[in-house]
Write a protein that holds these residues in place. Structure first.
Motif, PDB file in Angstrom:
ATOM      1  N   THR A   1       0.837  -1.200   0.000  1.00  9.33           N
ATOM      2  CA  THR A   1       0.000   0.000   0.000  1.00  9.33           C
ATOM      3  C   THR A   1       0.871   1.249   0.000  1.00  9.33           C
ATOM      4  O   THR A   1       1.866   1.311   0.725  1.00  9.33           O
ATOM      5  CB  THR A   1      -0.905  -0.019   1.253  1.00  9.33           C
ATOM      6  OG1 THR A   1      -1.595  -1.261   1.290  1.00  9.33           O
ATOM      7  CG2 THR A   1      -1.905   1.123   1.239  1.00  9.33           C
TER       8      THR A   1
ATOM      9  N   ALA B   1      -3.770  -0.603  -3.508  1.00  9.33           N
ATOM     10  CA  ALA B   1      -4.397   0.098  -2.377  1.00  9.33           C
ATOM     11  C   ALA B   1      -3.604   1.356  -2.053  1.00  9.33           C
ATOM     12  O   ALA B   1      -2.377   1.365  -2.154  1.00  9.33           O
ATOM     13  CB  ALA B   1      -4.473  -0.799  -1.157  1.00  9.33           C
TER      14      ALA B   1
ATOM     15  N   GLU C   1      -8.152   0.537  -4.218  1.00  7.54           N
ATOM     16  CA  GLU C   1      -8.796   0.404  -2.914  1.00  7.54           C
ATOM     17  C   GLU C   1      -8.350   1.610  -2.089  1.00  7.54           C
ATOM     18  O   GLU C   1      -7.152   1.894  -2.000  1.00  7.54           O
ATOM     19  CB  GLU C   1      -8.362  -0.910  -2.246  1.00  7.54           C
ATOM     20  CG  GLU C   1      -8.991  -1.091  -0.881  1.00  7.54           C
ATOM     21  CD  GLU C   1      -8.563  -2.379  -0.196  1.00  7.54           C
ATOM     22  OE1 GLU C   1      -8.293  -3.389  -0.895  1.00  7.54           O
ATOM     23  OE2 GLU C   1      -8.475  -2.358   1.042  1.00  7.54           O
TER      24      GLU C   1
END
Lengths: 536, 536
Positions: B70, B98, B138
């Motif tokens: 992420t 993400a 995301e």
């Protein structure tokens, strides 16, 4: 609004001594007890009289404190009366006004570890407490394994508490001995104990940090109604340590709902000593202080993230939950930015060195500190070396003398009595006012013991400094700390030397090298130069 | 019984990097990401792409992991669209599936630190999240200062969460950015947030350790219904650190009510790597591992108290809340003056030395240990010296060789280039099989650097031991720890040396003297004798 009084019970000198690698001397115990007393804890558990010579000696010459010095021991064993139990007698003989006895509250332990019946155990606890009370002592019971015991057999765990209470115990301390009970459960069980009729103002809490929840567990018990907290300075203690009073005290005094609801024997004024007390304990133990320790750690108010640092400049409350000064700690802002420079100017001003806000020397000094800290130096605890570094950068450090060379010999051999003996000898050559001076000293002290190469070097270096000699004659080396640390890619030795003079001044200097003698020599040189600077 | 899934979000590589003194290289970030993946966390926050070259390089060559790598960044600034914000664009360009953006949830910070209106801030957050979602990412929101913000202005703090949720954020992470919110309050506020309509399975918790409650705070949020936990390995992080996943993971997997109620991506099998992962991270950072760390510390299952040690011998569960093997750790029963004879026998048996229960040598060994500990020795962390002491008392230690004398010289002087240089030289004279052998070595290493007198001594001592030479040829000194401690009334130096051989054996020995070179020499001698004993 009336605040409820919470009682603080310190067990640094007993449970704290169970820390792996910690072994207090009697003198250290006395110093720590005095430190605890300046903080304002209510009880200082000094150790277990009779269990070892150090603890016994501590009670023989316990310091006079406001806090109640308390002896620790265990309840009488089965098959003899409390008055005839020699282990208990040794505890009583310490003569303290309060005595804390450990007794088991978990059926499994009674049967498995002690090998006696539950009734016998209850009886041992009751009669031991009665014995203390009949001898005029304040009695405390450490209810060992209380939480595990309560989960396994709540009836028996409560029976033990009631027996102690009925026998006259002032405090029943619920101990999470194995450290495995989580805070929510500690809170729930403590509330159930109070609901079962043991008053909260007779209940203490003793937690361990095996799930990193010792502090939270103690707070949960207080929330549920317990009124005594046991803990240690810096969270010392068996395995992962005990609940840290160093963390709990500021939390109780500064954080809500505690600050409004409760009071302790610690004043806000005494709280400002907290960081110093914490570091002094680490000094005594020669441990590296934990930078990230809550409240007192050197990094506790260090703002590394760029966004944080710039907001802090606008308003410190943006990224600080309390003012660091309340616990005697200080804000740290990375040296690289503008805030670093104003920090540095403040620190220089404190040392009597005034520098204008935009003086380019500030950036130079910051760069040098950064570089040397990367090599393993530390200027946090070597203020005198920091001042010398700054003055050197500012061009205001006189060249008092120059070291041309030194040589130290360490020898171990058999003496004429066929015994192995060691001796060190140091030769130092300095140039003072154009004159070369050779000095030699050996490491033997007045008692004929060898004190090693650094001692010999220190004596030789201070033997003849010409016209500066009188300035350093009353100087002496009072402490010497050695740490292996990382300098770049190599392990290096960092030596910090504390020196003192006849006027009671005390100053610290640092030296770093892969060679321990070299590191020591540099710290010694700084110590002498700083002293000469004061007298210049 | 169905267990609820908890999501683990690691931020070692981002918030962990805010630790004072920590600066990961790109290669180190990659290694750590791989370690995290073997554990089984769900998200690995790799850093802030665009904020510095290291973070950008990490995303350019991010390792392939099961966990979702992420990228971290901040919501778009006011006065431009999300698509036109270059800081946000750099984050998007990392190409992670993400993205976690930080946005402020505290009115005071919006107005004071950002200097924009509350409505503008909400709008910046909403449109940034929308932008992520529209790009197929995301989206996570780190709601900065959420708890302080909620206490000051609950309506606004909730408005920020709702705006992110409505914009399509998968997770809203409630951040206690300043670390000052206590667990009970975190629990209460999290429950109120859920009651206000933000579902618990969209909520994360991000706590800091400023009151030593980061772990307890995270657990309180889970108790209230939050389903994502953010934390770091070994509790690295800004100021006092983040919630330690090293502590939270075993708590969630092994302790009730969590083990029964929840599951994570970490298996019990992977959990056995936990201690190794924790120590490997310290290795990478060149930090000394914290002995007292929960679960994984070297002291976490060390039983020093005599009463504890003897009960542990009967049944480990008496003083252990979990089996240390579950987290890849080990039980330690250290030698100390508080240990009893049964403890000693067990320790001897572990070293392959069998002694009958009532052998008078046991009392002799305990006395000697007591006496030497009073002189400043410690056998807790010097198992090899302990074994030698015991064997000497039992008369089972062969005299491999005898040291007749040694001499070390440390010299600092100007070289021909007029630069100050240091050099040490050691001469050691030993007698092996009736033959006298003189060896000399100097302290220069392969790179031409001076490593000091102990290095020279170590090399000279190991240079020629006759028929024992082959046994010590692969031995090397891997660590060297020095402490000034109290021996009787005088300060003495304690040296602990860690040695290693070619088979990967590692052992520790101790020496004590007022003379640091002497203390080191004795520890070196023990190290060699122990090695010879293994090969004898």
């Amino acid at each position: 609004m009336t605040r409820t009084r919470l009682t603080l019970y310190d067990t640094t000198l007993r449970d704290g001594q169970q820390t792996q690698g910690v072994q207090f001397s009697t003198a250290e115990k006395q110093r720590i007890a005095e430190m605890l007393d300046t903080l304002g804890v209510d009880y200082i558990e000094g150790g277990w009289p009779g269990a070892n010579p150090t603890d016994s000696a501590f009670f023989d010459a316990a310091p006079r404190t406001r806090a109640t010095i308390t002896a620790f021991g265990m309840t009488k064993r089965a098959g003899r009366s409390a008055a005839n139990d020699d282990v208990l007698a040794a505890v009583m003989n310490a003569g303290t006004s309060a005595v804390c006895l450990v007794g088991k509250a978990h059926d499994f332990h009674v049967e498995r570890a002690l090998g006696i019946t539950l009734a016998e155990n209850t009886q041992n606890i009751a009669s031991s407490i009665q014995h203390l009370v009949s001898e005029g002592r304040e009695a405390l019971l450490d209810a060992e394994h209380f939480f595990d015991g309560y989960k396994a057999n709540p009836g028996y765990a409560l029976e033990v508490c009631r027996a102690a209470l009925d026998a006259g115990a002032r405090w029943i301390v619920l101990c999470d001995t194995n450290g495995g009970t989580l805070p929510a459960e500690i809170g729930r069980i403590t509330a159930e104990v109070i609901a079962a009729g043991i008053p909260g103002d007779r209940l203490g809490i003793h937690t361990h940090n095996d799930t990193e929840n010792a502090v939270a567990g103690a707070l949960a018990a207080v929330d549920a109604g317990a009124r005594q907290i046991q803990g240690t300075l810096n969270g010392l203690g068996e395995r992962c340590g005990n609940a840290s009073l160093t963390t709990l005290i500021p939390t109780l005094l500064l954080k809500e709902p505690y600050a409004n609801r409760y009071e302790t024997g610690v004043t806000l004024e005494a709280l400002q000593n907290l960081s110093r007390v914490s570091r002094k304990l680490d000094d005594i133990l020669n441990r590296v202080p934990q930078r990230q320790a809550a409240y007192v750690g050197a990094s506790a108010f260090a703002h590394k993230a760029g966004l944080h640092a710039s907001a802090i400049l606008k308003d410190p409350s943006t990224y600080e939950h309390i003012d660091p000064a309340l616990v005697g700690n200080a804000r740290i802002i990375p040296m690289s930015n503008q805030a670093g420079q104003s920090n540095l100017r403040r620190r220089l001003a404190e040392a009597g060195i005034e520098v204008a806000p935009n003086d380019p020397a500030l950036a130079l000094i910051l760069d040098q500190i950064k570089e040397r800290e990367a090599e393993g130096y530390t200027y946090d605890s070597a203020q005198a070396s920091f001042e010398l570094l700054a003055r050197r950068a500012l061009g205001t450090l006189p060249d008092f003398f120059e070291v041309k060379r030194y040589k130290v010999t360490v020898e171990r051999r058999k003496n004429k009595h066929d015994r192995m003996v060691s001796l060190s000898e140091a030769v130092v050559v300095v140039k003072v006012d154009g004159e070369k001076k050779l000095s030699v000293s050996e490491s033997m002290d007045d008692t004929g013991s060898d004190r090693g190469p650094v001692n010999a070097l220190s004596k030789a270096l201070a033997k003849d400094l010409g016209r500066y000699q009188s300035a350093i004659d009353d100087m002496r080396l009072v402490d010497f700390k050695v740490r292996i640390t990382q300098g770049g890619t190599e392990a290096v030795t960092r030596v910090i030397i504390d020196s003192e003079d006849g006027q009671g001044n005390r100053w610290s200097t640092v030296g770093v090298s892969a060679n321990i003698v070299d590191a020591s020599f540099d710290a010694l040189l700084d110590a002498i130069n700083w002293k000469l600077l004061q007298d210049a």
